[in-house]
Enzyme design. Structure first.
Site, short mmCIF file in Angstrom:
data_model
loop_
_atom_site.label_atom_id
_atom_site.label_comp_id
_atom_site.label_asym_id
_atom_site.label_seq_id
_atom_site.Cartn_x
_atom_site.Cartn_y
_atom_site.Cartn_z
N ASN A 1 1.93 49.11 -9.32
CA ASN A 1 1.96 48.48 -10.64
C ASN A 1 2.62 47.12 -10.50
O ASN A 1 3.35 46.87 -9.56
CB ASN A 1 2.84 49.31 -11.60
CG ASN A 1 2.27 50.66 -11.85
OD1 ASN A 1 2.44 51.56 -11.06
ND2 ASN A 1 1.57 50.80 -12.95
N ARG B 1 7.73 57.63 -9.93
CA ARG B 1 6.55 58.49 -9.92
C ARG B 1 5.33 57.74 -9.36
O ARG B 1 4.87 58.02 -8.26
CB ARG B 1 6.28 59.03 -11.35
CG ARG B 1 5.30 60.19 -11.42
CD ARG B 1 3.84 59.83 -11.27
NE ARG B 1 3.37 58.81 -12.22
CZ ARG B 1 2.20 58.22 -12.13
NH1 ARG B 1 1.36 58.53 -11.15
NH2 ARG B 1 1.84 57.28 -13.00
N ASP B 2 4.83 56.77 -10.09
CA ASP B 2 3.60 56.09 -9.66
C ASP B 2 3.84 55.38 -8.33
O ASP B 2 2.94 55.31 -7.48
CB ASP B 2 3.16 55.08 -10.73
CG ASP B 2 1.67 54.77 -10.67
OD1 ASP B 2 1.03 55.04 -9.64
OD2 ASP B 2 1.13 54.23 -11.66
N HIS C 1 -1.96 47.78 -12.60
CA HIS C 1 -1.72 47.63 -11.16
C HIS C 1 -2.08 46.19 -10.80
O HIS C 1 -2.85 45.53 -11.49
CB HIS C 1 -2.54 48.67 -10.39
CG HIS C 1 -1.97 50.06 -10.53
ND1 HIS C 1 -1.22 50.66 -9.55
CD2 HIS C 1 -2.00 50.94 -11.55
CE1 HIS C 1 -0.82 51.87 -9.96
NE2 HIS C 1 -1.29 52.06 -11.18
N HIS D 1 -0.77 49.44 -18.63
CA HIS D 1 -0.35 49.98 -17.32
C HIS D 1 -1.21 49.27 -16.28
O HIS D 1 -2.34 49.68 -16.03
CB HIS D 1 -0.57 51.50 -17.32
CG HIS D 1 -0.29 52.21 -16.04
ND1 HIS D 1 0.77 53.09 -15.89
CD2 HIS D 1 -0.91 52.20 -14.84
CE1 HIS D 1 0.76 53.60 -14.65
NE2 HIS D 1 -0.25 53.08 -14.00
N CYS E 1 -2.21 54.70 -6.17
CA CYS E 1 -2.61 56.07 -6.47
C CYS E 1 -3.29 56.63 -5.22
O CYS E 1 -4.20 56.01 -4.67
CB CYS E 1 -3.57 56.11 -7.66
SG CYS E 1 -4.25 57.75 -7.95
P1 HMG Z 1 -7.32 72.40 -8.41
O1 HMG Z 1 -7.29 72.64 -6.95
O2 HMG Z 1 -8.63 72.22 -9.09
O3 HMG Z 1 -6.45 73.50 -9.20
O4 HMG Z 1 -6.42 71.11 -8.69
P2 HMG Z 1 -6.66 75.04 -9.45
O5 HMG Z 1 -6.29 75.27 -10.87
O6 HMG Z 1 -8.00 75.49 -8.95
O7 HMG Z 1 -5.53 75.69 -8.51
C1 HMG Z 1 -5.59 75.59 -7.09
C2 HMG Z 1 -4.20 75.77 -6.51
O8 HMG Z 1 -3.33 74.74 -6.99
C3 HMG Z 1 -3.54 77.09 -6.90
O9 HMG Z 1 -2.68 77.44 -5.80
C4 HMG Z 1 -2.64 76.70 -8.06
O10 HMG Z 1 -1.52 77.53 -8.17
C5 HMG Z 1 -2.20 75.31 -7.65
P3 HMG Z 1 -3.15 78.51 -4.68
O11 HMG Z 1 -3.49 79.75 -5.45
O12 HMG Z 1 -4.38 77.89 -4.00
O13 HMG Z 1 -1.96 78.61 -3.80
N1 HMG Z 1 -1.85 74.46 -8.81
C6 HMG Z 1 -0.66 73.88 -8.98
N2 HMG Z 1 0.47 73.87 -8.25
C7 HMG Z 1 1.51 73.18 -8.73
N3 HMG Z 1 1.50 72.49 -9.91
C8 HMG Z 1 0.38 72.49 -10.67
C9 HMG Z 1 -0.75 73.21 -10.20
N4 HMG Z 1 -1.98 73.39 -10.72
C10 HMG Z 1 -2.65 74.17 -9.86
N5 HMG Z 1 0.38 71.80 -11.81
C11 HMG Z 1 -5.00 69.79 -10.08
C12 HMG Z 1 -6.29 70.60 -10.00
C13 HMG Z 1 -5.02 69.02 -11.40
C14 HMG Z 1 -3.82 70.73 -10.03
C15 HMG Z 1 -4.97 68.81 -8.86
O14 HMG Z 1 -6.16 68.11 -8.81
C16 HMG Z 1 -3.82 67.86 -8.93
O15 HMG Z 1 -2.66 68.23 -8.80
N6 HMG Z 1 -4.11 66.53 -9.13
C17 HMG Z 1 -3.08 65.54 -9.32
C18 HMG Z 1 -3.47 64.26 -8.66
C19 HMG Z 1 -2.40 63.25 -8.92
O16 HMG Z 1 -1.23 63.56 -9.09
N7 HMG Z 1 -2.79 61.93 -8.94
C20 HMG Z 1 -1.88 60.88 -9.16
C21 HMG Z 1 -1.35 60.82 -10.56
S1 HMG Z 1 -2.48 60.04 -11.71
C22 HMG Z 1 -2.19 58.35 -11.51
O17 HMG Z 1 -1.48 57.95 -10.63
C23 HMG Z 1 -2.80 57.41 -12.51
C24 HMG Z 1 -1.78 56.85 -13.51
O18 HMG Z 1 -0.74 56.15 -12.87
C25 HMG Z 1 -2.49 55.91 -14.48
C26 HMG Z 1 -3.37 54.90 -13.71
O19 HMG Z 1 -2.84 54.02 -13.01
O20 HMG Z 1 -4.58 55.08 -13.83
C27 HMG Z 1 -1.16 57.97 -14.35
MG MG Z 2 -0.91 54.10 -12.13
#
Ligand code: HMG
Ligand code: MG
Length: 302
Positions: free
Chosen positions: A249, A15-16, A209, A207, A240
């Site tokens: 990581n 995933r990450d 990096h 966690h 990310c």
């Molecule tokens: P948004 O655009 O504000 O969402 O995104 P919305 O609710 O306004 O919806 C807009 C569109 O997105 C709609 O589709 C929804 O259906 C769709 P449309 O009508 O335009 O066709 N939608 C989705 N589709 C699939 N799955 C969903 C979903 N939700 C809405 N769950 C949202 C808000 C949170 C969805 C977006 O910002 C997002 O997906 N962000 C994820 C970013 C991400 O994955 N980042 C990496 C992971 S975090 C990380 O790596 C850190 C970590 O490792 C720890 C660390 O190291 O810090 C965990």
């Molecule tokens: Mg991470």
């Protein structure tokens, strides 16, 4: 100094790691990677995320990957869920654990999940409730607990605040993340101490990096505090997409080498783990980003 005698590693490479790859990685390769990781003895694997495919296209095959895995008894498979929509899609694939992810910095929260910290917590509350009702364990990831790519240094008070919010909505375990790998041991210690005001030692993980090469030192100080759970990424995969310049990581191989060298048990077969890292690195046409894997592969070749 009391060190843990056993450490649990949560493998987050699929995933990450793979969320950050430019080139497409077929679902079958991801599934094979998960199989190799579980064969190497990893008991906790973060498989994918149910986020918007517009935001992170790399995870758009989430359901296919979850369906392709031959599950091994005793292994816990987790997935990220940013909102109820993601949770509802995830639950169809029967994860053992879901991960809600929030940030200690406001700017990163906006960039990563398009809302404020408070809004994210309000979004997660029904997800946590639904997961618990379905018997699914809830882990929380707290990003930018020492530094933020947009705001710079992050004070421990921000971590204290976020950990309290996570606890308040019923998140069962939290990971203290150094998202961009800028932390050094005393800063990481302070972020952990802030978290431990709200969570038991057994419910906290690290966690880290490895962008600045500090992740093993940060792991060691955490171990000295009694923390015994860490997220790591095979072959040091990842980063990310919303934290530019951040590398993966800390490599699982490097952490396993450290732990085994200190007489700390992980249940992981380092040789098989190195093979898993080589498998995905070969696919990505690069060398594993792990010093221990490189050294041991050189030794094998000699
Ligand atoms: P948004 O655009 O504000 O969402 O995104 P919305 O609710 O306004 O919806 C807009 C569109 O997105 C709609 O589709 C929804 O259906 C769709 P449309 O009508 O335009 O066709 N939608 C989705 N589709 C699939 N799955 C969903 C979903 N939700 C809405 N769950 C949202 C808000 C949170 C969805 C977006 O910002 C997002 O997906 N962000 C994820 C970013 C991400 O994955 N980042 C990496 C992971 S975090 C990380 O790596 C850190 C970590 O490792 C720890 C660390 O190291 O810090 C965990
Ligand atoms: Mg991470």
């Amino acid at each position: 100094m009391t060190l843990p005698t056993r450490v649990k590693l949560v493998e987050v490479g699929p995933r990450d790691g793979l969320q950050n790859e430019k080139q497409p990685v077929p679902a079958a390769v991801k599934v094979e990677l998960v199989h190799r990781l579980q064969d190497a003895g990893l008991t906790d694997i973060e498989v994918t995320s149910f986020v918007s495919p517009k935001w992170v296209p790399q995870m758009g095959d989430n359901a296919e990957v979850m369906a392709g895995i031959q599950r091994k008894p005793g292994v816990r498979y987790s997935v990220l869920t940013p909102n109820l929509q993601g949770f509802e899609a995830a639950v169809k694939t029967s994860p053992d654990e879901i991960v809600v992810f929030a940030s200690a910095s406001e700017a990163f929260s906006q960039k990563n999940i398009n809302c404020s910290i408070a809004e994210s917590i309000a979004r997660f509350a029904p997800v946590v409730e639904a997961a618990k009702a379905a018997g699914i364990f809830v882990r929380g990831a707290m990003s930018c607990t020492v530094g933020c790519p947009y705001e710079g240094e992050v004070a421990p008070e921000r971590v204290d605040y976020l950990a309290g919010l996570m606890k308040g909505i019923g998140v069962q375990h939290v990971g203290v993340a150094d998202t961009i790998g800028v932390g050094t041991p005393l800063k990481v210690q302070r972020a952990l101490e802030a978290t431990l005001k709200h969570y038991d030692l057994n419910d906290v993980s690290g966690h880290f990096h490895d962008t600045y090469g500090q992740a093993l030192a940060n792991t060691l100080i955490s171990l000295q505090m009694g923390v015994w759970q860490f997220d790591t990424s095979v072959a040091g995969l990842g980063g990310c997409p919303y934290a530019k310049g951040a590398t993966g990581n800390v490599a699982t191989e490097d952490v396993v080498y450290l732990l085994h060298g200190m007489g700390i048990d992980t249940g992981i077969d380092l040789d098989k783990l190195i093979d898993a890292g080589q498998f995905i690195s070969d696919f990505l046409q690069r060398k594993p980003n792990s010093r221990a894997a490189t050294a041991l592969l050189n030794k094998r070749a000699a």
